[in-house]
Scaffold this motif. Sequence first.
Motif, PDB file in Angstrom:
ATOM      1  N   PRO A  14      17.909  10.083 -98.666  1.00  0.00           N
ATOM      2  CA  PRO A  14      19.006  10.064 -98.018  1.00  0.00           C
ATOM      3  C   PRO A  14      18.514   9.281 -96.642  1.00  0.00           C
ATOM      4  N   GLY A  15      19.339   8.348 -96.131  1.00  0.00           N
ATOM      5  CA  GLY A  15      19.025   7.627 -94.798  1.00  0.00           C
ATOM      6  C   GLY A  15      18.159   6.221 -95.199  1.00  0.00           C
ATOM      7  N   GLY A  16      17.544   6.181 -96.605  1.00  0.00           N
ATOM      8  CA  GLY A  16      16.664   5.094 -96.518  1.00  0.00           C
ATOM      9  C   GLY A  16      17.562   3.767 -97.031  1.00  0.00           C
ATOM     10  N   SER A  17      16.691   2.891 -97.503  1.00  0.00           N
ATOM     11  CA  SER A  17      17.464   1.621 -97.523  1.00  0.00           C
ATOM     12  C   SER A  17      16.910   0.820 -98.791  1.00  0.00           C
ATOM     13  N   LEU A  18      17.734   0.080 -99.309  1.00  0.00           N
ATOM     14  CA  LEU A  18      17.416  -0.490-100.547  1.00  0.00           C
ATOM     15  C   LEU A  18      18.070  -1.734-100.619  1.00  0.00           C
ATOM     16  N   ARG A  19      17.418  -2.846-101.325  1.00  0.00           N
ATOM     17  CA  ARG A  19      17.912  -4.058-101.462  1.00  0.00           C
ATOM     18  C   ARG A  19      18.056  -4.335-103.096  1.00  0.00           C
ATOM     19  N   LEU A  20      19.232  -4.949-103.546  1.00  0.00           N
ATOM     20  CA  LEU A  20      19.296  -5.138-104.830  1.00  0.00           C
ATOM     21  C   LEU A  20      19.496  -6.710-104.912  1.00  0.00           C
ATOM     22  N   SER A  21      19.222  -7.382-106.062  1.00  0.00           N
ATOM     23  CA  SER A  21      19.118  -8.880-106.135  1.00  0.00           C
ATOM     24  C   SER A  21      19.488  -9.087-107.588  1.00  0.00           C
ATOM     25  N   CYS A  22      20.626 -10.244-107.347  1.00  0.00           N
ATOM     26  CA  CYS A  22      21.167 -10.922-108.695  1.00  0.00           C
ATOM     27  C   CYS A  22      20.921 -12.285-108.608  1.00  0.00           C
ATOM     28  N   ALA A  23      20.659 -12.870-109.856  1.00  0.00           N
ATOM     29  CA  ALA A  23      20.348 -14.402-109.858  1.00  0.00           C
ATOM     30  C   ALA A  23      21.658 -14.929-109.952  1.00  0.00           C
ATOM     31  N   ALA A  24      22.045 -16.089-109.037  1.00  0.00           N
ATOM     32  CA  ALA A  24      23.254 -16.609-109.097  1.00  0.00           C
ATOM     33  C   ALA A  24      23.300 -17.686-108.078  1.00  0.00           C
ATOM     34  N   SER A  25      23.891 -18.815-108.293  1.00  0.00           N
ATOM     35  CA  SER A  25      23.990 -20.045-107.687  1.00  0.00           C
ATOM     36  C   SER A  25      24.725 -20.227-106.677  1.00  0.00           C
ATOM     37  N   GLY A  26      24.681 -21.021-105.783  1.00  0.00           N
ATOM     38  CA  GLY A  26      25.529 -21.131-104.516  1.00  0.00           C
ATOM     39  C   GLY A  26      26.994 -21.566-105.002  1.00  0.00           C
ATOM     40  N   ASN A  27      27.284 -21.948-106.234  1.00  0.00           N
ATOM     41  CA  ASN A  27      28.588 -22.247-106.949  1.00  0.00           C
ATOM     42  C   ASN A  27      29.214 -21.006-107.496  1.00  0.00           C
ATOM     43  N   MET A  28      28.577 -20.070-107.706  1.00  0.00           N
ATOM     44  CA  MET A  28      29.228 -18.804-108.339  1.00  0.00           C
ATOM     45  C   MET A  28      29.738 -17.792-107.512  1.00  0.00           C
ATOM     46  N   SER A  29      31.026 -17.345-107.734  1.00  0.00           N
ATOM     47  CA  SER A  29      31.511 -16.378-106.866  1.00  0.00           C
ATOM     48  C   SER A  29      31.185 -15.052-107.447  1.00  0.00           C
ATOM     49  N   VAL A  30      30.435 -14.180-106.773  1.00  0.00           N
ATOM     50  CA  VAL A  30      29.784 -12.972-106.763  1.00  0.00           C
ATOM     51  C   VAL A  30      30.417 -11.875-106.211  1.00  0.00           C
ATOM     52  N   SER A  31      30.386 -10.870-106.692  1.00  0.00           N
ATOM     53  CA  SER A  31      30.695  -9.433-106.539  1.00  0.00           C
ATOM     54  C   SER A  31      29.922  -8.271-106.761  1.00  0.00           C
ATOM     55  N   TRP A  32      29.798  -7.381-106.045  1.00  0.00           N
ATOM     56  CA  TRP A  32      28.986  -6.158-106.654  1.00  0.00           C
ATOM     57  C   TRP A  32      29.820  -4.827-106.826  1.00  0.00           C
ATOM     58  N   TYR A  33      29.741  -4.224-107.954  1.00  0.00           N
ATOM     59  CA  TYR A  33      30.478  -2.926-108.250  1.00  0.00           C
ATOM     60  C   TYR A  33      29.448  -2.050-108.433  1.00  0.00           C
ATOM     61  N   ARG A  34      29.943  -0.641-108.486  1.00  0.00           N
ATOM     62  CA  ARG A  34      29.210   0.359-108.849  1.00  0.00           C
ATOM     63  C   ARG A  34      30.088   1.493-109.701  1.00  0.00           C
ATOM     64  N   GLN A  35      29.220   2.036-110.354  1.00  0.00           N
ATOM     65  CA  GLN A  35      30.075   3.263-111.043  1.00  0.00           C
ATOM     66  C   GLN A  35      29.197   4.598-111.108  1.00  0.00           C
ATOM     67  N   ALA A  36      29.899   5.560-110.608  1.00  0.00           N
ATOM     68  CA  ALA A  36      28.909   6.714-110.457  1.00  0.00           C
ATOM     69  C   ALA A  36      29.420   7.378-111.854  1.00  0.00           C
ATOM     70  N   PRO A  37      28.709   8.546-112.340  1.00  0.00           N
ATOM     71  CA  PRO A  37      28.797   9.005-113.533  1.00  0.00           C
ATOM     72  C   PRO A  37      30.154   9.703-113.773  1.00  0.00           C
ATOM     73  N   GLY A  38      30.763   9.425-114.688  1.00  0.00           N
ATOM     74  CA  GLY A  38      32.180  10.135-114.826  1.00  0.00           C
ATOM     75  C   GLY A  38      33.297   9.493-114.136  1.00  0.00           C
ATOM     76  N   LYS A  39      32.997   8.338-113.190  1.00  0.00           N
ATOM     77  CA  LYS A  39      33.845   7.801-112.529  1.00  0.00           C
ATOM     78  C   LYS A  39      34.042   6.288-112.810  1.00  0.00           C
ATOM     79  N   GLN A  40      35.227   5.787-112.370  1.00  0.00           N
ATOM     80  CA  GLN A  40      35.523   4.667-112.517  1.00  0.00           C
ATOM     81  C   GLN A  40      34.995   3.650-111.777  1.00  0.00           C
ATOM     82  N   ARG A  41      34.572   2.329-112.378  1.00  0.00           N
ATOM     83  CA  ARG A  41      33.863   1.496-111.889  1.00  0.00           C
ATOM     84  C   ARG A  41      34.515   0.617-110.682  1.00  0.00           C
ATOM     85  N   GLU A  42      33.976   0.538-109.332  1.00  0.00           N
ATOM     86  CA  GLU A  42      34.738   0.168-108.149  1.00  0.00           C
ATOM     87  C   GLU A  42      34.134  -1.026-107.496  1.00  0.00           C
TER      88      GLU A  42
END
Length: 116
Positions: A14-42
């Motif tokens: 807790p309190g730490g940092s992390l960076r996630l990466s996704c391969a995507a060109s500048g022409n792509m519409s990009v979004s990040w989602y997450r899903q916790a165990p037993g939960k809906q993707r948001e």
Amino acid sequence: QVQQVESGGDLVQPGGSLRLSCAASGNMSVSWYRQAPGKQRELVAAFTSSGSTKYADSVKGRFTISRDNAKNTVYLQMNNLKPEDTADYYCRKVVPTDSGRTFAAWGQGIQVTVSS
């Protein structure tokens, strides 16, 4: 079919940092989602059509979505991580084709666990 590459994710305190990466060109519409165990993707973060960004209330001020077109990469910078952030994170991108059509591509998911 385009092979989507996602990287990052880890066990972080807790309190730490992390960076996630996704391969995507500048022409792509990009979004990040997450899903916790037993939960809906948001929706966590996304670029808007106006060139701005939007975030879920739970991550505002802590997460930042950005892109590096030179590296064809979209990032999700996550700071001040909380246990509630524990989830599988997914990059979603709308990929253009040579014919002018588009399709949505989802990453396989990146596991992020925030715990002491």
